[in-house]
Write an enzyme that holds these catalytic residues in place. Sequence first.
Site, PDB file in Angstrom:
ATOM      1  CD  GLU A  31      -3.096  -0.337   0.006  1.00 51.10           C
ATOM      2  OE1 GLU A  31      -3.042   0.004  -1.205  1.00 51.10           O
ATOM      3  OE2 GLU A  31      -3.772  -1.284   0.414  1.00 51.10           O
ATOM      4  CG  HIS A  32      -0.094   4.947   0.611  1.00 52.04           C
ATOM      5  ND1 HIS A  32      -0.446   6.162   0.096  1.00 52.04           N
ATOM      6  CD2 HIS A  32      -1.163   4.515   1.324  1.00 52.04           C
ATOM      7  CE1 HIS A  32      -1.683   6.473   0.482  1.00 52.04           C
ATOM      8  NE2 HIS A  32      -2.142   5.492   1.222  1.00 52.04           N
ATOM      9  CB  SER A 148     -10.322   1.323  -7.507  1.00 51.21           C
ATOM     10  OG  SER A 148      -9.234   1.471  -6.677  1.00 51.21           O
ATOM     11  CB  SER A 149     -16.101   3.312  -7.784  1.00 52.51           C
ATOM     12  OG  SER A 149     -15.828   4.459  -7.017  1.00 52.51           O
ATOM     13  CG  ASP A 194      -6.407   2.330  -7.512  1.00 53.42           C
ATOM     14  OD1 ASP A 194      -5.776   1.482  -6.857  1.00 53.42           O
ATOM     15  OD2 ASP A 194      -6.730   3.441  -7.063  1.00 53.42           O
ATOM     16  CE1 TYR A 244      -2.900   7.640  -2.737  1.00 56.15           C
ATOM     17  CE2 TYR A 244      -2.059   9.362  -4.194  1.00 56.15           C
ATOM     18  CZ  TYR A 244      -2.232   8.022  -3.900  1.00 56.15           C
ATOM     19  OH  TYR A 244      -1.731   7.077  -4.752  1.00 56.15           O
TER      20      TYR A 244
HETATM   21  C1  GLA Z   1      -5.227   4.809  -3.939  1.00 55.96           C
HETATM   22  C2  GLA Z   1      -4.461   5.207  -5.195  1.00 55.96           C
HETATM   23  C3  GLA Z   1      -3.466   4.124  -5.599  1.00 55.96           C
HETATM   24  C4  GLA Z   1      -2.580   3.714  -4.428  1.00 55.96           C
HETATM   25  C5  GLA Z   1      -3.418   3.452  -3.184  1.00 55.96           C
HETATM   26  C6  GLA Z   1      -2.560   3.224  -1.961  1.00 55.96           C
HETATM   27  O1  GLA Z   1      -6.030   3.710  -4.196  1.00 55.96           O
HETATM   28  O2  GLA Z   1      -5.347   5.455  -6.244  1.00 55.96           O
HETATM   29  O3  GLA Z   1      -2.690   4.556  -6.675  1.00 55.96           O
HETATM   30  O4  GLA Z   1      -1.597   4.661  -4.188  1.00 55.96           O
HETATM   31  O5  GLA Z   1      -4.313   4.509  -2.899  1.00 55.96           O
HETATM   32  O6  GLA Z   1      -1.805   2.077  -2.105  1.00 55.96           O
END
Ligand code: GLA
Length: 424
Positions: A31-32, A148-149, A194, A244
């Site tokens: 993640e991230h 991720s809609s 995503d 973010y």
């Molecule tokens: C969101 C972003 C992705 C990613 C995640 C964290 O979903 O769209 O690109 O950075 O956060 O992993």
Amino acid sequence: MLAIRSQFSNHFNDSPALVVKSPGRINLIGEHTDYNHGFVLPAAIDKFIEVAIGKRTDGAIHMVALDLGETIILPIDNLRPHATQWVNYIIGVVDQVFNRMKVTNDNFISRVNILANVENNLSGNEIKLAAGFNICIQGNIPLGAGLSSSAALECAVLFAINELYQLSLTKMEMALMAQTAEHKFAGVQCGPMDMFASLHGQKNKAILLDCDSLAFTYYPIELKDYSIVLFDTQIKHALATSEYNTRRLECEQGLKIIQEKYGSVKTFRDVSLEQVEECLGSIIHLINHNVEDKNILDSRIKVYQRCKYVVEEIERVQLAVQDLAKGDMQAFGKKMFQTHEGLSKLYEVSCPELDFLVNEVTPNKNVLGARMMGGGFGGCTINIIKKTAVEEITKELSAKYYQAMHKELTIYSTSIEEGTHLVL
Ligand code: GLA
């Protein structure tokens, strides 16, 4: 609700040329790390956005969001970010297609000229896009749940345009175009994960994506007695976008400091924990003793914590896929808990509700792993739970969550499914 083809016909008095389905995604670990040149391990799921599309001839885009009961009409010429966010996911990718044409087509002058060309019946499939299209969208991906809609919508639209106008874009090209669309039209400086996952998903497989080289490998997910369950906090913090983007900047700042000392370091992939400690950790102690400006100290501590998390997580994903290959889901699950700890304490993208849900299931032997998923500040936790225990755990957790947070917990059992595809 009526099938999307009938909805399209009702709205436009015409049949759609084609229908595309594009899924949301989960991310098992990593993640991230996508915008930090690390690894991610996402998979496409059984929740999706569907679009039905058909050509127009007047240079307009007619967009209908069926679930919201909203229709927006825009000229396809001179697209700019719109006040209605769902519209941005559509026009953002259209803009990307035009930008690509600008680079690849020597004859490109302006979209208005392209439209004129259409009228003159000149060749070029991309050019015909400027004549506009009708589109209906609907879906069952919960909004703001971190599934991720938005990426699913961008990929559905781009995939549909690619098919309709035979643009011959590869899935990876589309993923990167959708990512840029998100930067430019939605204002989120996201990584490629995503969109990549939505487009490349395969049934019962997670995908290890190397976000540096963009090479990827499929890993079969055989959970046998276990299943993947998502617990939705029902929280969507307004801070999500700005925080973010701040994380991204903090990481860039840290990397720059490391690069000043170690010239050979190009990305976080070249950085060791020792280098993080040396270049970012030790300086904090110096500042601590000598500088009174608390703000500088605070921001340096944050940069150190962010980079420490990123370097640890990049390493963790690489070890986690080894667990997966060995079928050692216990070890894999432990790493999920560690990721949560890092996201919560070092990267600071969790929230009390997410922490609560993870902490509650941590001691339970029937939960192999749990962590917050996606960008953070709300959305879902992802849990690997023994099938026979899912009912009891979800019942108990829902009651406790309601008592502690005064919110209903929403539960999604997910399966891993095929990526973006045409619906025949
Ligand atoms: C969101 C972003 C992705 C990613 C995640 C964290 O979903 O769209 O690109 O950075 O956060 O992993």
